[in-house]
Design an enzyme around this catalytic site. Structure first.
Site, short mmCIF file in Angstrom:
data_model
loop_
_atom_site.label_atom_id
_atom_site.label_comp_id
_atom_site.label_asym_id
_atom_site.label_seq_id
_atom_site.Cartn_x
_atom_site.Cartn_y
_atom_site.Cartn_z
N CYS A 1 21.63 -12.14 -7.72
CA CYS A 1 22.49 -11.21 -8.43
C CYS A 1 22.70 -9.95 -7.59
O CYS A 1 21.78 -9.46 -6.95
CB CYS A 1 21.96 -10.79 -9.79
SG CYS A 1 21.79 -12.15 -10.94
N ARG B 1 24.48 -12.89 -2.72
CA ARG B 1 23.30 -12.85 -3.58
C ARG B 1 23.44 -13.75 -4.81
O ARG B 1 22.49 -13.96 -5.55
CB ARG B 1 23.06 -11.42 -4.07
CG ARG B 1 22.77 -10.43 -2.96
CD ARG B 1 22.59 -9.05 -3.52
NE ARG B 1 21.29 -8.90 -4.13
CZ ARG B 1 20.20 -8.51 -3.50
NH1 ARG B 1 20.24 -8.24 -2.21
NH2 ARG B 1 19.06 -8.40 -4.13
N TRP C 1 23.69 -14.79 -10.15
CA TRP C 1 23.02 -16.06 -9.84
C TRP C 1 22.28 -16.41 -11.12
O TRP C 1 21.33 -15.73 -11.50
CB TRP C 1 22.05 -15.86 -8.68
CG TRP C 1 21.41 -17.14 -8.22
CD1 TRP C 1 21.95 -18.08 -7.40
CD2 TRP C 1 20.08 -17.61 -8.55
NE1 TRP C 1 21.06 -19.12 -7.21
CE2 TRP C 1 19.91 -18.85 -7.90
CE3 TRP C 1 19.04 -17.12 -9.33
CZ2 TRP C 1 18.73 -19.60 -8.00
CZ3 TRP C 1 17.87 -17.86 -9.42
CH2 TRP C 1 17.73 -19.08 -8.76
N ASN D 1 19.61 -7.40 -12.43
CA ASN D 1 19.14 -8.39 -11.46
C ASN D 1 17.67 -8.61 -11.76
O ASN D 1 16.89 -7.65 -11.76
CB ASN D 1 19.32 -7.82 -10.03
CG ASN D 1 18.72 -8.72 -8.96
OD1 ASN D 1 18.47 -9.89 -9.21
ND2 ASN D 1 18.50 -8.16 -7.79
N GLY D 2 17.27 -9.87 -12.04
CA GLY D 2 15.85 -10.13 -12.33
C GLY D 2 15.71 -10.99 -13.57
O GLY D 2 16.65 -11.70 -13.96
N GLU E 1 13.42 -26.93 10.51
CA GLU E 1 14.51 -25.98 10.33
C GLU E 1 15.87 -26.69 10.41
O GLU E 1 16.78 -26.39 9.63
CB GLU E 1 14.39 -24.86 11.38
CG GLU E 1 15.51 -23.84 11.43
CD GLU E 1 15.71 -23.05 10.14
OE1 GLU E 1 14.92 -23.20 9.20
OE2 GLU E 1 16.69 -22.30 10.07
N LYS F 1 18.54 -26.62 7.37
CA LYS F 1 19.93 -26.12 7.53
C LYS F 1 20.92 -27.16 7.03
O LYS F 1 21.86 -26.85 6.32
CB LYS F 1 20.24 -25.82 9.00
CG LYS F 1 19.72 -24.55 9.61
CD LYS F 1 20.25 -23.27 9.08
CE LYS F 1 19.44 -22.83 7.91
NZ LYS F 1 18.43 -21.84 8.09
N GLU G 1 20.82 -27.59 3.11
CA GLU G 1 21.28 -26.51 2.25
C GLU G 1 22.79 -26.28 2.32
O GLU G 1 23.37 -25.83 1.34
CB GLU G 1 20.51 -25.22 2.50
CG GLU G 1 20.73 -24.59 3.84
CD GLU G 1 19.93 -23.31 4.03
OE1 GLU G 1 19.66 -22.62 3.04
OE2 GLU G 1 19.59 -23.01 5.18
N HIS H 1 3.59 -43.59 10.77
CA HIS H 1 2.72 -43.66 9.59
C HIS H 1 3.53 -43.74 8.29
O HIS H 1 2.98 -43.48 7.22
CB HIS H 1 1.78 -42.45 9.55
CG HIS H 1 0.86 -42.41 10.74
ND1 HIS H 1 -0.17 -43.30 10.92
CD2 HIS H 1 0.87 -41.61 11.83
CE1 HIS H 1 -0.78 -43.04 12.06
NE2 HIS H 1 -0.16 -42.01 12.64
N LYS I 1 21.11 -15.56 -1.30
CA LYS I 1 20.53 -15.09 -0.04
C LYS I 1 19.17 -14.46 -0.26
O LYS I 1 18.25 -14.61 0.52
CB LYS I 1 21.49 -14.09 0.58
CG LYS I 1 21.02 -13.52 1.90
CD LYS I 1 21.48 -14.40 3.02
CE LYS I 1 20.94 -13.98 4.36
NZ LYS I 1 20.69 -15.15 5.20
C1 F6R Z 1 17.42 -20.77 4.53
C2 F6R Z 1 17.12 -19.44 4.04
C3 F6R Z 1 15.97 -19.31 3.11
C4 F6R Z 1 15.22 -18.00 3.39
C5 F6R Z 1 14.13 -17.79 2.33
C6 F6R Z 1 13.31 -16.56 2.61
O1 F6R Z 1 18.51 -20.74 5.40
O2 F6R Z 1 17.76 -18.49 4.35
O3 F6R Z 1 15.12 -20.41 3.17
O4 F6R Z 1 14.66 -18.08 4.67
O5 F6R Z 1 14.72 -17.68 1.08
O6 F6R Z 1 14.09 -15.40 2.63
P1 F6R Z 1 13.59 -14.07 3.30
O7 F6R Z 1 13.40 -14.32 4.75
O8 F6R Z 1 14.64 -13.06 3.01
O9 F6R Z 1 12.27 -13.74 2.65
#
Ligand code: F6R
Length: 620
Positions: A2, A27, A74, A100-101, A483, A487, A490, A506, A615
């Site tokens: 949010c 967000r 969100w 937000n929360g 990673e 990527k 997501e 395994h 984010k």
């Molecule tokens: C994936 C991504 C998330 C963040 C995670 C932690 O691309 O961006 O997995 O890495 O939500 O976020 P931060 O680093 O802001 O604590």
């Protein structure tokens, strides 16, 4: 999770709110809304879905005024619909709130208010705040908010507006961030500084459990009893242009290409190539003393930042000789962790606001650990709660999928490892010089690695049809395999798994057939021969391989067939015995980011705003 924005000043509030929401949309993008005071009352406009839907509503039904609040959602409580979209209103329609929360005791409060005759209109937890504050309102929004906040459980940042006080906005927070932007003749609220960079570089981070009141020409912060609370103004030097797409089709693509710059800026001024030492004096003597005393490192983070911790584990053990482990922040406090004396917790968080990471930091601290934060956002909550903060200089990261923040985090951890290695005598001056010289070359090599973009785009034409992917790596490449898989998942919504290549036999080997692309990370180094054998095992079972290899490695080409794909990246050589490939993740991650981007694009996905994600994850 949010985004909130508020404005009070001489200009028309609506375009300022909408522009702020556009910058905060990363967000959350389930719905959006604004409310402004127009004439004697409050006008609200809301729409489900992305901000463009709200803009369409505003076009047909414009509103304007000199004070207002906005929100991009969100969803947590209640589906994404117009009625559940913020701002939420009290029964009279004269008070609105954006939130937000999560209000954990909203059902309890709702029952009480319903018994008093209040009729609720939405399924959200937030609506209860509007009615609760309204029930205490006797002419002062500030006082009513303070009283209501005392009854809320959970986490929140809230901004409120009342038609009876058309010159001010009132805010309070516990958990999720909220900043005040100080303009020439106006004041703003926002969930983060990026929303306001076009208007000001002057910010005040609102302390928890306080009440902040903004008017066009003033800011006042008081505690719950109404006693003035001192605050500090900070200047944020981020360039607003950095938060634009700069000619790229998506923020993610721009941010992938910004990585050489992000890593260079993170290393800049912190390395002495002559002495082989790392300079972190900017963190202050107290933080340095805490680092030097570390006998064990415990990385805590989530998602991509957790992967940076896994890479950091290799750096710490191989370069500094310090034992290191990495935990999911969301798991750490649910398993009674043993935090020995001498443990330095390193919390890694791009946003500096992730609720799980903050909770894990607090848990570690309560068990006696010192805490260092690695973050991209100066002034964020992790920096306030840690004993010291090492800032990455990636610049604002807007794409929901993290890219440049990740490589900048890896750069910061590399610096920390060399710093510790030198201080603890694990690295000689010559070894330090060698490692730093290699790090200094990394941005240029990353630039070179980016030249695979055309090939990766080409590959994506057929790869986007696959329904599953397997990513394999060994040693320091294993976190990069994880990673790469994250990527892809997501942003393309294609199932992918990252695996340590040695574990394939395994279990996951059963998955292999001609329809499963296997992405193998095979730069030269310690695990090279072994992973090549794993690739042969894949080939023997009819699997198709996407191999990431070093430029000029003809040996791998002989193992692979014409159905396989080969992506070349430069080697990152380090001339220190046993660790020659240690910095290779900086370059091997690039083709995987590009692969996720192009596959997602071909699959028609919204690359910068993938479904269900946000984010900054400020709820646990
Ligand atoms: C994936 C991504 C998330 C963040 C995670 C932690 O691309 O961006 O997995 O890495 O939500 O976020 P931060 O680093 O802001 O604590």
């Amino acid at each position: 999770m949010c985004g909130i924005v508020g404005y009070v000043g001489p200009r028309d509030a609506t375009p300022i709110l909408v522009d702020g929401l556009r910058r905060l949309e990363y967000r959350g993008y389930d719905s959006a809304g604004v409310a402004v005071i127009a004439g004697n009352g409050i006008e609200r406009r809301r729409a489900p879905g992305k901000l463009r839907n709200l803009e369409a509503v505003l076009e047909t039904s414009p509103v304007s005024g000199h004070i207002g609040v906005g929100h991009t959602r969100w969803a947590t409580h209640g589906r994404p619909s117009e009625e559940n979209a913020h701002p939420h209103s009290d029964v009279s329609g004269r008070l609105v709130v954006v939130h937000n929360g999560i209000i954990e005791n909203y059902l309890e409060l709702k029952e009480r208010l319903v018994a008093q005759g209040v009729v609720f209109e939405t399924e959200t937890d937030t609506e209860v705040v509007a009615h609760l504050v309204a029930s205490y309102y006797e002419g002062s929004l500030e006082q009513a908010t303070a009283r209501a906040a005392g009854e809320l459980r959970g986490i929140y940042s809230l901004v409120l507006m009342h038609a009876g006080e058309p010159d001010r906005l009132v805010a309070t927070r516990l958990g999720p961030p909220l900043v005040v932007g100080i303009g020439e003749d106006a004041h703003f609220f926002a969930s983060d500084v990026q929303a306001l960079l076009a208007h000001t570089r002057r910010f005040v981070f609102i302390p928890e459990r306080t009440i902040a009141v903004i008017q066009a020409g003033s800011l006042r912060i008081v505690d719950a009893q109404g006693k003035p609370e001192p605050f500090r103004e900070e200047t944020i030097l981020w360039d607003p242009v950095q938060a634009e797409k700069g000619g790229y089709r998506h923020f993610m693509l721009k941010e992938i290409h910004e990585q050489p710059r992000a890593v260079r800026d993170t290393l800049l001024g912190r390395m002495s190539l002559d002495t082989g030492d790392v300079h972190l004096e900017e963190m202050g003597p107290q933080a340095l003393a805490v680092i030097e005393k570390a006998e064990r490192i415990q990385f805590l983070a989530c998602g991509t930042s957790w992967h940076a911790g896994l890479v950091g584990q290799f750096f710490m053990e191989q370069l500094a000789g310090v034992p290191a482990s990495t935990d999911y922040a969301s798991e750490f406090r649910y398993r009674d962790p043993v935090v020995s004396k001498g443990t330095l917790v390193v919390a890694i968080s791009q946003s500096g606001e992730t609720a799980d990471t903050l909770a894990a930091m607090r848990e570690a601290r309560s068990r006696g650990a010192s805490v260092l934060a690695i973050t991209n956002v100066a002034g964020s909550q992790v920096t306030r709660e840690a004993d010291g903060a090492l800032l990455t200089h990636a610049g604002p990261e807007i794409g929901v999928a993290s890219t440049k923040a990740f490589t900048a985090q890896v750069a910061a951890i590399a610096l920390l490892a060399v710093f510790l290695g030198r201080r603890k005598g694990a690295l000689s001056a010559a070894a330090g010089r060698n490692l730093l010289a290699s790090l200094a070359r990394v941005p240029q090599l990353m630039d070179h690695a980016l030249s695979c973009a055309g090939l990766v785009e080409e590959m994506s034409r057929s790869l986007f049809k696959a329904t599953d992917f397997l990513f394999l790596g060994r040693g320091v490449q294993y976190p990069i395999a994880l990673e790469g898989a994250l990527k892809l998942k997501e942003i393309s919504y294609i199932h992918a798994e990252g695996y340590p290549a040695g574990e394939m036999k395994h279990g996951p080997i059963a998955l292999i057939d001609e329809s499963l692309p296997v992405v193998a990370l095979i730069p030269r180094g310690r695990g090279y021969d072994k992973i090549l054998s794993n690739v042969q095992e894949v080939k023997a079972r009819g699997g198709r391989v996407v191999a990431v290899i070093n430029v000029g490695d003809d040996h791998v080409r002989k193992v692979l067939g014409k159905d396989d794909w080969i992506i070349e990246v430069p080697g990152v050589e380090v001339d220190v015995l046993g660790v020659s490939e240690i910095f290779s993740p900086f370059v091997t991650v690039i083709p995987l980011q590009l692969l996720a981007y192009h596959v997602a694009l071909r699959a028609g996905r919204d690359v910068d705003q993938p479904r269900n994600l946000a984010k900054s994850v400020t709820v646990e």
